[in-house]
Design a protein around this motif. Structure first.
Motif: not given
Length: 553
Positions: A78-79, A107-109, A114-115, A131-132
């Motif tokens: 991941v990443g 994912t980070i996005q 969400f945050m 955020s899905g």
């Protein structure tokens, strides 16, 4: 005025160049946030490392290895990168190791979206939709992760903070509130919250308390308010001894006025006393809970810590939140949370086995209340006696001191006292309420076996517990008699001041102030204080007319 400083509109003011130089403070413009998240994964991870949210190197955590790990490319991770040890290349860790995003497959996005939605005050369902992610699993878990940071903020910053200057204190009841006599007022758990606000910095400190007695509130005040500070409060009697322990305490009795003026007898300086700051804090705190349809008691402390954090950071939520993330997650080692559970030591939390049965419900609809009535009319109950539970709407009271009450219903000291005094084994909630309201000879107890003419509980609700005709007490109405035991007449005992329970404190109409101050415009001696009566300008008299009035269209 400098017109070129702001062209107007967030889209025009967005950053167009050097997006990697963007800070978390720029997230207040949503176009900056989305422009950054639309970059490639390598650029987003680079931005996170530049701002201390992801590590560039970490120590190897393998036992016996003293090497360090550096980032190496890996297409299967991941990443696109992993941490690989310089001593043993088989020692690897994910590129999100020791960070707030560790052990997450999102994912980070999506995590950042969400945050951002959560910090903007959106509900969990809205955050999940933006955020899905799944609402009942992923969104609930990430909401708990964020509130864990707020708990740590309380442990590190608020728990040992001292308030100085002018401090306003008050207490408020959190829980379900019924308006216009619609709904069940006993649903949900009600909790007293004690609050303090420092006027100069607007710092808010909240504590859930079991009661509002002097023994409970004074230690909290002495813990957080410096001796010699000025304290403003209402007329609650538990605060009356603050002037004796080193504070300058002024009161304003809300029964008569919301602002009171005191005069210093030496300097003739006037002091205006009010508690508008803490009253406004209650409004924001209760609005936070009204946005939810109810929360578990296990999550209540996290929400209370979030209210204090939002009051401390004001409108700068993005940079303050990510600064808190960097404080808790140092990246060179795993994060260590210092807070304890329960977070507050001023209230007796329920046992762990009962925590899942209680809700903090700010309110419910009439349909919810009607559904409970319909369930009783259909003969259904929450817990059947065969399952070892209590019937819906019934109280199980044994001859011993162990009393079991139904869900979402608190048992007051008065209720337990009446039940123990009359040795009730099984009765309905309405019966106990009638005993509390009319504790005279209107109700009598007999030791006869249960009869059909006087039911103990509702016929639709089953009474839990084994029936024992020898030990069953039956509640009979006034005028009803039994051939075995006729009703006995009881005399009402005169009320004495010594009969008051120590925990039941009354508000006093007097005022408290330091010895060097006096009231401005005090009442003459022997004259009682009167409440102001306002005339309704839209009453019936305002719209009355005589027969001589002529109305023309």
């Amino acid at each position: 005025m400098d017109v070129s400083r702001k062209s107007g509109g967030n889209f025009r003011d967005r950053k167009r160049q050097n997006l990697l130089d963007m800070t978390t403070r720029d997230f207040s413009n949503p176009w900056n946030f989305y422009s950054l998240m639309m970059l490639s994964d390598d650029e987003v991870y680079q931005w996170l490392r530049m701002h201390g949210l992801l590590a560039t190197t970490i120590p190897c955590n393998t036992e016996g290895c003293e090497g360090r790990m550096f980032l190496k490319s890996s297409s299967r991770s991941v990443g696109g990168t992993v941490f690989r040890c310089t001593v043993n290349r088989l020692h690897t860790r994910a590129c999100r190791a020791n960070s707030f995003f560790e052990r997450s497959n999102l994912t980070i996005q999506d995590i950042f979206l969400f945050m951002k939605s959560y910090l903007d005050g959106s509900s969990l369902s809205q955050c999940a939709r933006f955020s899905g992610v799944a609402y009942k699993s992923t969104a609930v878990n990430w909401g708990s992760f964020i509130r864990e940071l707020f708990k740590e903020f309380f442990e590190l910053r608020i728990k040992t903070k001292k308030l100085t200057g002018t401090v306003e204190i008050d207490e408020s009841l959190f829980g379900r509130r019924v308006k216009h006599h619609r709904g069940d007022p006993n649903r949900g758990l009600k909790i007293w919250i004690f609050g303090m606000v420092e006027r100069e910095s607007n710092t808010l400190i909240l504590y859930p308390v079991g009661d509002r007695t002097e023994d409970t509130l004074l230690p909290i005040i002495q813990r957080h308010v410096e001796v010699g500070s000025t304290i403003y409060s209402d007329g609650w009697s538990s605060y009356c001894s603050l002037n004796d322990i080193g504070y300058e305490h002024f009161t304003v009795t809300h029964k008569y006025t919301f602002k009171k003026t005191y005069i210093n007898t030496k300097t003739r300086q006037e002091v205006d006393v009010h508690t508008n700051r803490i009253e406004g804090a209650w409004k924001h705190a209760k609005d936070h809970f009204k946005r939810m349809s109810g929360t578990k008691i296990t999550q209540f402390e996290g929400h209370l810590a979030e209210v204090m954090w939002r009051s401390a950071v004001k409108s700068d939520v993005y940079s303050s939140f990510f600064d808190l993330v960097k404080c808790v997650y140092p990246l060179d080692k795993p994060a260590t949370y210092m807070y304890k559970t329960p977070l507050f030591d001023t209230w007796a939390c329920l046992p762990d086995s009962q925590l899942s049965d209680w809700d903090i419900r700010p309110g419910n609809t009439d349909a919810d209340s009607q559904s409970d009535v319909d369930s009783l009319s259909d003969g259904s109950s929450v817990n059947s006696p065969s399952n070892g539970g209590t019937s819906n709407g019934c109280i199980i009271i044994s001859d011993s001191d162990d009393f079991e009450f139904p869900r979402n219903r608190t048992a007051s000291d008065n209720t337990l006292h009446v039940c123990k005094e009359h040795n009730l084994q099984a009765c309905s909630l309405d019966s106990v309420d009638r005993l509390l309201m009319e504790s005279d000879a209107d109700k009598t107890l007999t030791n006869s076996p249960p009869t059909t003419d006087v039911p103990v509980a509702s016929s639709t609700a089953s009474v839990a517990g084994p029936s024992n005709p020898k030990s069953t007490r039956v509640l009979r109405k006034k005028g009803s008699s039994s051939k075995h035991n006729p009703p006995t007449e009881k005399k009402r005992k005169p009320f004495k001041s010594s009969d008051k329970v120590s925990t039941q404190r009354r508000r006093k109409d007097g005022v408290c102030h330091p010895p060097s101050y006096v009231e401005k415009n005090p009442l003459p001696a022997g004259r009682k204080r009167e409440t102001s009566s306002m005339v309704n300008p839209y009453g019936k008299d305002a719209f009355s007319w005589s027969d001589d009035d002529d109305f023309q269209l």
